[in-house]
Design a protein around this motif. Structure first.
Motif, PDB file in Angstrom:
ATOM      1  N   VAL A 130       0.859  -1.185   0.000  1.00 10.09           N
ATOM      2  CA  VAL A 130       0.000   0.000   0.000  1.00 10.09           C
ATOM      3  C   VAL A 130       0.896   1.235   0.000  1.00 10.09           C
ATOM      4  O   VAL A 130       1.731   1.410   0.890  1.00 10.09           O
ATOM      5  CB  VAL A 130      -0.932   0.013   1.224  1.00 10.09           C
ATOM      6  CG1 VAL A 130      -1.736   1.313   1.276  1.00 10.09           C
ATOM      7  CG2 VAL A 130      -1.869  -1.197   1.192  1.00 10.09           C
ATOM      8  N   THR A 131       0.736   2.091  -1.010  1.00 12.11           N
ATOM      9  CA  THR A 131       1.611   3.254  -1.156  1.00 12.11           C
ATOM     10  C   THR A 131       0.973   4.542  -0.661  1.00 12.11           C
ATOM     11  O   THR A 131       1.680   5.519  -0.403  1.00 12.11           O
ATOM     12  CB  THR A 131       2.013   3.438  -2.630  1.00 12.11           C
ATOM     13  OG1 THR A 131       0.825   3.587  -3.436  1.00 12.11           O
ATOM     14  CG2 THR A 131       2.827   2.250  -3.127  1.00 12.11           C
ATOM     15  N   SER A 132      -0.349   4.575  -0.523  1.00 12.76           N
ATOM     16  CA  SER A 132      -1.018   5.772  -0.009  1.00 12.76           C
ATOM     17  C   SER A 132      -2.434   5.421   0.420  1.00 12.76           C
ATOM     18  O   SER A 132      -3.069   4.537  -0.170  1.00 12.76           O
ATOM     19  CB  SER A 132      -1.057   6.879  -1.067  1.00 12.76           C
ATOM     20  OG  SER A 132      -1.594   8.072  -0.526  1.00 12.76           O
ATOM     21  N   VAL A 133      -2.920   6.116   1.450  1.00 10.19           N
ATOM     22  CA  VAL A 133      -4.295   5.937   1.919  1.00 10.19           C
ATOM     23  C   VAL A 133      -4.833   7.280   2.357  1.00 10.19           C
ATOM     24  O   VAL A 133      -4.088   8.134   2.860  1.00 10.19           O
ATOM     25  CB  VAL A 133      -4.369   4.897   3.061  1.00 10.19           C
ATOM     26  CG1 VAL A 133      -3.479   5.313   4.222  1.00 10.19           C
ATOM     27  CG2 VAL A 133      -5.796   4.708   3.553  1.00 10.19           C
ATOM     28  N   THR A 134      -6.117   7.494   2.141  1.00  6.00           N
ATOM     29  CA  THR A 134      -6.798   8.675   2.669  1.00  6.00           C
ATOM     30  C   THR A 134      -8.163   8.251   3.168  1.00  6.00           C
ATOM     31  O   THR A 134      -8.740   7.269   2.670  1.00  6.00           O
ATOM     32  CB  THR A 134      -6.925   9.774   1.597  1.00  6.00           C
ATOM     33  OG1 THR A 134      -7.365  10.995   2.204  1.00  6.00           O
ATOM     34  CG2 THR A 134      -7.922   9.396   0.510  1.00  6.00           C
ATOM     35  N   LEU A 135      -8.686   8.959   4.166  1.00  5.91           N
ATOM     36  CA  LEU A 135      -9.982   8.627   4.753  1.00  5.91           C
ATOM     37  C   LEU A 135     -11.001   9.710   4.437  1.00  5.91           C
ATOM     38  O   LEU A 135     -10.665  10.892   4.353  1.00  5.91           O
ATOM     39  CB  LEU A 135      -9.863   8.488   6.275  1.00  5.91           C
ATOM     40  CG  LEU A 135      -8.874   7.453   6.812  1.00  5.91           C
ATOM     41  CD1 LEU A 135      -8.961   7.400   8.342  1.00  5.91           C
ATOM     42  CD2 LEU A 135      -9.112   6.081   6.214  1.00  5.91           C
ATOM     43  N   ASN A 136     -12.260   9.272   4.261  1.00  5.63           N
ATOM     44  CA  ASN A 136     -13.373  10.209   4.161  1.00  5.63           C
ATOM     45  C   ASN A 136     -14.416   9.825   5.212  1.00  5.63           C
ATOM     46  O   ASN A 136     -14.132   9.029   6.105  1.00  5.63           O
ATOM     47  CB  ASN A 136     -13.947  10.244   2.741  1.00  5.63           C
ATOM     48  CG  ASN A 136     -14.447   8.888   2.270  1.00  5.63           C
ATOM     49  OD1 ASN A 136     -14.750   8.008   3.077  1.00  5.63           O
ATOM     50  ND2 ASN A 136     -14.530   8.696   0.962  1.00  5.63           N
ATOM     51  N   ASP A 137     -15.605  10.364   5.107  1.00  4.46           N
ATOM     52  CA  ASP A 137     -16.601  10.182   6.157  1.00  4.46           C
ATOM     53  C   ASP A 137     -16.966   8.717   6.362  1.00  4.46           C
ATOM     54  O   ASP A 137     -17.092   8.254   7.508  1.00  4.46           O
ATOM     55  CB  ASP A 137     -17.855  10.992   5.823  1.00  4.46           C
ATOM     56  CG  ASP A 137     -18.899  10.886   6.924  1.00  4.46           C
ATOM     57  OD1 ASP A 137     -18.574  11.255   8.063  1.00  4.46           O
ATOM     58  OD2 ASP A 137     -20.026  10.427   6.644  1.00  4.46           O
ATOM     59  N   SER A 138     -17.122   7.948   5.279  1.00  4.91           N
ATOM     60  CA  SER A 138     -17.631   6.584   5.390  1.00  4.91           C
ATOM     61  C   SER A 138     -16.572   5.507   5.225  1.00  4.91           C
ATOM     62  O   SER A 138     -16.836   4.339   5.471  1.00  4.91           O
ATOM     63  CB  SER A 138     -18.728   6.357   4.335  1.00  4.91           C
ATOM     64  OG  SER A 138     -18.222   6.604   3.032  1.00  4.91           O
ATOM     65  N   GLY A 139     -15.392   5.877   4.779  1.00  6.70           N
ATOM     66  CA  GLY A 139     -14.342   4.894   4.539  1.00  6.70           C
ATOM     67  C   GLY A 139     -13.101   5.581   4.020  1.00  6.70           C
ATOM     68  O   GLY A 139     -12.481   6.375   4.714  1.00  6.70           O
ATOM     69  N   GLY A 140     -12.762   5.279   2.764  1.00  3.62           N
ATOM     70  CA  GLY A 140     -11.610   5.960   2.184  1.00  3.62           C
ATOM     71  C   GLY A 140     -11.145   5.306   0.908  1.00  3.62           C
ATOM     72  O   GLY A 140     -11.855   4.499   0.292  1.00  3.62           O
ATOM     73  N   TYR A 141      -9.947   5.657   0.506  1.00  2.03           N
ATOM     74  CA  TYR A 141      -9.316   5.137  -0.704  1.00  2.03           C
ATOM     75  C   TYR A 141      -7.874   4.779  -0.383  1.00  2.03           C
ATOM     76  O   TYR A 141      -7.221   5.437   0.431  1.00  2.03           O
ATOM     77  CB  TYR A 141      -9.324   6.186  -1.820  1.00  2.03           C
ATOM     78  CG  TYR A 141     -10.697   6.616  -2.261  1.00  2.03           C
ATOM     79  CD1 TYR A 141     -11.347   5.996  -3.327  1.00  2.03           C
ATOM     80  CD2 TYR A 141     -11.366   7.651  -1.602  1.00  2.03           C
ATOM     81  CE1 TYR A 141     -12.610   6.392  -3.723  1.00  2.03           C
ATOM     82  CE2 TYR A 141     -12.631   8.054  -2.001  1.00  2.03           C
ATOM     83  CZ  TYR A 141     -13.242   7.416  -3.065  1.00  2.03           C
ATOM     84  OH  TYR A 141     -14.497   7.816  -3.455  1.00  2.03           O
TER      85      TYR A 141
ATOM     86  N   SER B 244     -11.513   1.798  -3.329  1.00  7.51           N
ATOM     87  CA  SER B 244     -12.309   2.424  -2.276  1.00  7.51           C
ATOM     88  C   SER B 244     -12.753   1.358  -1.281  1.00  7.51           C
ATOM     89  O   SER B 244     -12.925   0.186  -1.625  1.00  7.51           O
ATOM     90  CB  SER B 244     -13.535   3.137  -2.858  1.00  7.51           C
ATOM     91  OG  SER B 244     -14.468   2.195  -3.358  1.00  7.51           O
ATOM     92  N   PHE B 245     -12.933   1.775  -0.018  1.00  5.22           N
ATOM     93  CA  PHE B 245     -13.380   0.849   1.021  1.00  5.22           C
ATOM     94  C   PHE B 245     -14.319   1.575   1.964  1.00  5.22           C
ATOM     95  O   PHE B 245     -14.337   2.810   2.036  1.00  5.22           O
ATOM     96  CB  PHE B 245     -12.189   0.267   1.795  1.00  5.22           C
ATOM     97  CG  PHE B 245     -11.404   1.282   2.570  1.00  5.22           C
ATOM     98  CD1 PHE B 245     -11.685   1.548   3.905  1.00  5.22           C
ATOM     99  CD2 PHE B 245     -10.377   1.993   1.966  1.00  5.22           C
ATOM    100  CE1 PHE B 245     -10.963   2.489   4.618  1.00  5.22           C
ATOM    101  CE2 PHE B 245      -9.640   2.934   2.672  1.00  5.22           C
ATOM    102  CZ  PHE B 245      -9.933   3.185   4.005  1.00  5.22           C
ATOM    103  N   LEU B 246     -15.117   0.792   2.708  1.00  2.00           N
ATOM    104  CA  LEU B 246     -16.048   1.321   3.688  1.00  2.00           C
ATOM    105  C   LEU B 246     -15.697   0.770   5.066  1.00  2.00           C
ATOM    106  O   LEU B 246     -15.294  -0.391   5.197  1.00  2.00           O
ATOM    107  CB  LEU B 246     -17.492   0.935   3.336  1.00  2.00           C
ATOM    108  CG  LEU B 246     -18.040   1.457   2.010  1.00  2.00           C
ATOM    109  CD1 LEU B 246     -19.411   0.845   1.729  1.00  2.00           C
ATOM    110  CD2 LEU B 246     -18.129   2.972   2.027  1.00  2.00           C
ATOM    111  N   PHE B 247     -15.859   1.583   6.091  1.00  2.00           N
ATOM    112  CA  PHE B 247     -15.628   1.109   7.445  1.00  2.00           C
ATOM    113  C   PHE B 247     -16.626   0.006   7.788  1.00  2.00           C
ATOM    114  O   PHE B 247     -17.815   0.119   7.520  1.00  2.00           O
ATOM    115  CB  PHE B 247     -15.776   2.254   8.453  1.00  2.00           C
ATOM    116  CG  PHE B 247     -14.749   3.339   8.294  1.00  2.00           C
ATOM    117  CD1 PHE B 247     -13.403   3.059   8.310  1.00  2.00           C
ATOM    118  CD2 PHE B 247     -15.143   4.659   8.111  1.00  2.00           C
ATOM    119  CE1 PHE B 247     -12.449   4.058   8.166  1.00  2.00           C
ATOM    120  CE2 PHE B 247     -14.204   5.662   7.970  1.00  2.00           C
ATOM    121  CZ  PHE B 247     -12.851   5.353   7.994  1.00  2.00           C
TER     122      PHE B 247
END
Length: 207
Positions: free
Chosen positions: A118-129, A142-145
């Motif tokens: 995994v080279t980079s991750v970012t989070l948003n309200d429901s999960g992230g990329y 993309s993923f969801l919590f």
């Protein structure tokens, strides 16, 4: 400015900076801040009189810090830290062994997948990329919590995309993403990968 910068803050797109902590003392290679929470996470690689090696967080712009245990984080690498934009206790870390998530300020981590490199991750309200490299192929996912299902996001087709080292999400529109590769190509999508526009090539902004 004195090097290392420590923790500094700008409110005018970098025209000027305010010194918050560790100015001239520490250079943080791993740092994340919550967009709305203002929670700051850092991983300190060099011990000083004022901060031990390890993962720390601050809820008051660097005035006070707390070190956390990182229990369950069993990788020897870190790609980047990703703070949740609103939930100050949520933190993601990418690694060569997969994506780790903590919901208690980094005290404990859970490996939520087995994606390699995994080279980079970012989070948003429901999960992230997150982006990773597998068999020399580059992926954006993309993923969801709390949900094991993931979805691959199509990448730009105009040229071969190199490893992605930075992902940003518009806080007002989760479908708008910006990615940057290790050779500083920058792309933006406003429809979650259905189409992409190139903003910079090898660090040079395009007209």
């Amino acid at each position: 400015m004195k090097n290392p910068f420590g923790l500094i803050k700008s409110t005018n797109q970098g025209a000027s900076f305010e010194q918050l902590a560790f100015y001239g003392e520490i250079d943080f290679h791993y740092l994340a801040a919550g967009y709305d929470s203002n929670m700051i996470y850092v991983y300190n690689e060099t011990a000083t009189d004022n901060m031990e090696i390890g993962l720390h967080y601050s809820a008051d712009e660097g005035k006070t810090w707390r070190k956390v245990a990182m229990t369950g984080y069993n990788s020897n690498t870190i790609s980047n830290l990703a703070a949740h934009p609103e939930k100050e206790q949520l933190l993601g870390i990418g690694s060569q062994d997969g994506l780790f998530i903590s919901d208690n300020y980094g005290e404990n981590f859970t490996l939520i997948n087995d994606a390699k490199m995994v080279t980079s991750v970012t989070l948003n309200d429901s999960g992230g990329y997150y982006s990773n490299i597998d068999n020399n192929n580059i992926y954006l996912t993309s993923f969801l919590f709390g949900n094991k299902s993931e979805r691959e996001i199509p990448l730009p087709q105009d040229q071969k995309v190199q490893p992605i080292i930075y992902i940003a999400v518009n806080p007002d529109n989760d479908k708008e993403l910006v990615i940057m590769t290790n050779n500083i190509d920058i792309y933006v999508t406003r429809d979650e990968g259905l189409s992409w526009d190139m903003l910079a090539s090898d660090g040079e902004l395009l007209d």
